[in-house]
Design a protein around this motif. Structure first.
Motif, PDB file in Angstrom:
ATOM      1  N   ILE A  42       4.240   7.767 -21.944  1.00  0.00           N
ATOM      2  CA  ILE A  42       4.861   9.060 -21.612  1.00  0.00           C
ATOM      3  C   ILE A  42       4.927   9.794 -23.054  1.00  0.00           C
ATOM      4  O   ILE A  42       4.465  11.081 -23.101  1.00  0.00           O
ATOM      5  N   VAL A  43       5.422   9.371 -23.851  1.00  0.00           N
ATOM      6  CA  VAL A  43       5.536   9.733 -25.316  1.00  0.00           C
ATOM      7  C   VAL A  43       4.160  10.125 -26.022  1.00  0.00           C
ATOM      8  O   VAL A  43       4.071  11.098 -26.381  1.00  0.00           O
ATOM      9  N   ARG A  44       3.314   9.054 -25.804  1.00  0.00           N
ATOM     10  CA  ARG A  44       1.885   9.260 -26.160  1.00  0.00           C
ATOM     11  C   ARG A  44       1.228  10.487 -25.439  1.00  0.00           C
ATOM     12  O   ARG A  44       0.729  11.490 -26.281  1.00  0.00           O
ATOM     13  N   ASP A  45       1.540  10.783 -24.383  1.00  0.00           N
ATOM     14  CA  ASP A  45       0.910  11.776 -23.656  1.00  0.00           C
ATOM     15  C   ASP A  45       1.314  13.210 -23.889  1.00  0.00           C
ATOM     16  O   ASP A  45       0.878  14.021 -24.049  1.00  0.00           O
ATOM     17  N   ALA A  46       2.790  13.093 -24.310  1.00  0.00           N
ATOM     18  CA  ALA A  46       3.652  14.121 -24.835  1.00  0.00           C
ATOM     19  C   ALA A  46       2.919  14.756 -26.241  1.00  0.00           C
ATOM     20  O   ALA A  46       2.660  15.873 -26.424  1.00  0.00           O
ATOM     21  N   PHE A  47       2.585  13.708 -26.821  1.00  0.00           N
ATOM     22  CA  PHE A  47       1.792  14.167 -28.377  1.00  0.00           C
ATOM     23  C   PHE A  47       0.323  14.648 -27.831  1.00  0.00           C
ATOM     24  O   PHE A  47       0.012  15.465 -28.846  1.00  0.00           O
ATOM     25  N   ASP A  48       0.031  14.575 -26.918  1.00  0.00           N
ATOM     26  CA  ASP A  48      -1.334  15.171 -26.527  1.00  0.00           C
ATOM     27  C   ASP A  48      -1.125  16.303 -25.743  1.00  0.00           C
ATOM     28  O   ASP A  48      -2.071  16.787 -25.093  1.00  0.00           O
ATOM     29  N   GLY A  49       0.090  16.831 -25.503  1.00  0.00           N
ATOM     30  CA  GLY A  49       0.284  18.358 -24.823  1.00  0.00           C
ATOM     31  C   GLY A  49       0.601  18.165 -23.603  1.00  0.00           C
ATOM     32  O   GLY A  49       0.935  19.372 -22.816  1.00  0.00           O
ATOM     33  N   VAL A  50       0.894  17.074 -22.939  1.00  0.00           N
ATOM     34  CA  VAL A  50       1.291  16.853 -21.582  1.00  0.00           C
ATOM     35  C   VAL A  50       2.762  17.256 -21.492  1.00  0.00           C
ATOM     36  O   VAL A  50       3.799  16.869 -22.384  1.00  0.00           O
ATOM     37  N   ARG A  51       3.090  18.094 -20.672  1.00  0.00           N
ATOM     38  CA  ARG A  51       4.741  18.639 -20.604  1.00  0.00           C
ATOM     39  C   ARG A  51       5.389  18.581 -19.159  1.00  0.00           C
ATOM     40  O   ARG A  51       6.422  18.579 -18.879  1.00  0.00           O
ATOM     41  N   ARG A  52       4.358  18.659 -18.331  1.00  0.00           N
ATOM     42  CA  ARG A  52       4.852  18.734 -16.764  1.00  0.00           C
ATOM     43  C   ARG A  52       4.882  17.457 -16.009  1.00  0.00           C
ATOM     44  O   ARG A  52       3.958  16.544 -16.313  1.00  0.00           O
ATOM     45  N   PHE A  53       5.808  17.088 -15.110  1.00  0.00           N
ATOM     46  CA  PHE A  53       6.086  15.929 -14.238  1.00  0.00           C
ATOM     47  C   PHE A  53       4.489  15.568 -13.684  1.00  0.00           C
ATOM     48  O   PHE A  53       4.120  14.506 -13.618  1.00  0.00           O
ATOM     49  N   GLY A  54       4.050  16.538 -12.880  1.00  0.00           N
ATOM     50  CA  GLY A  54       2.760  16.259 -12.254  1.00  0.00           C
ATOM     51  C   GLY A  54       1.471  15.793 -13.062  1.00  0.00           C
ATOM     52  O   GLY A  54       0.833  15.168 -12.779  1.00  0.00           O
ATOM     53  N   VAL A  82       5.029   5.507 -34.718  1.00  0.00           N
ATOM     54  CA  VAL A  82       5.132   4.451 -33.963  1.00  0.00           C
ATOM     55  C   VAL A  82       3.683   4.462 -33.260  1.00  0.00           C
ATOM     56  O   VAL A  82       3.276   3.391 -32.962  1.00  0.00           O
ATOM     57  N   VAL A  83       3.530   5.599 -32.361  1.00  0.00           N
ATOM     58  CA  VAL A  83       2.565   5.586 -31.545  1.00  0.00           C
ATOM     59  C   VAL A  83       1.130   5.487 -32.346  1.00  0.00           C
ATOM     60  O   VAL A  83       0.232   4.859 -31.953  1.00  0.00           O
TER      61      VAL A  83
END
Length: 149
Positions: free
Chosen positions: A29-41, A93-94
């Protein structure tokens, strides 16, 4: 506030880190947030994680101060999960996990995603621990000073 881990070594920073972000889904989840993901879906569809698991992990990461929940930036009724400064500090860390996997978990010339510097489009240099004076330092040149309890 993050609760004290139920661990035999509560003074160990590694044990506390693993307790907080050491499971597969939290780190991805943290990795994807670094890629710009922000929404639950978007987290759910990108990761293929069960809704209940994602709900639990996001709640845990928000409570720990890794993410904060904000109204959607596009003005819709959605919420967004945005990394806090504490969450953004997980970037090394990532990167370390990524670089270790690139070195040991792929066959030579096997295709994989690559993290590049946006200014140069070049891969990042290998992250390595350095001493206070700038020397690259290995595990044989360090020791853990344990706390007497």
């Amino acid at each position: 506030m993050h609760k004290q881990p139920v661990d035999l070594a509560p003074t160990c920073p590694v044990a506390r880190s693993v307790d907080l972000i050491g499971d597969r889904w939290s780190l991805l989840i943290v990795r994807d947030a670094f890629d710009g993901v922000r929404r639950f879906g978007d987290f759910q569809s990108g990761l293929g994680v069960a809704r209940s698991v994602l709900t639990n992990r996001l709640k845990h990461l928000v409570e720990a101060g890794i993410f904060e929940v904000r109204p959607a930036s596009d003005g819709t009724a959605y919420q967004e999960y945005v990394l806090t400064a504490k969450g953004e500090s997980l970037f090394p860390v990532v990167v370390a996990f990524r670089q270790w996997a690139e070195q040991y978990l792929f066959a030579p010339r096997e295709a994989h995603s690559q993290l590049v510097d946006t200014a140069t489009d070049q891969p990042l240099a290998l992250m390595q621990p350095v001493a206070a004076d700038g020397r690259v330092i290995g595990p044989g040149q360090t020791r853990v000073k344990k706390i007497e309890v």
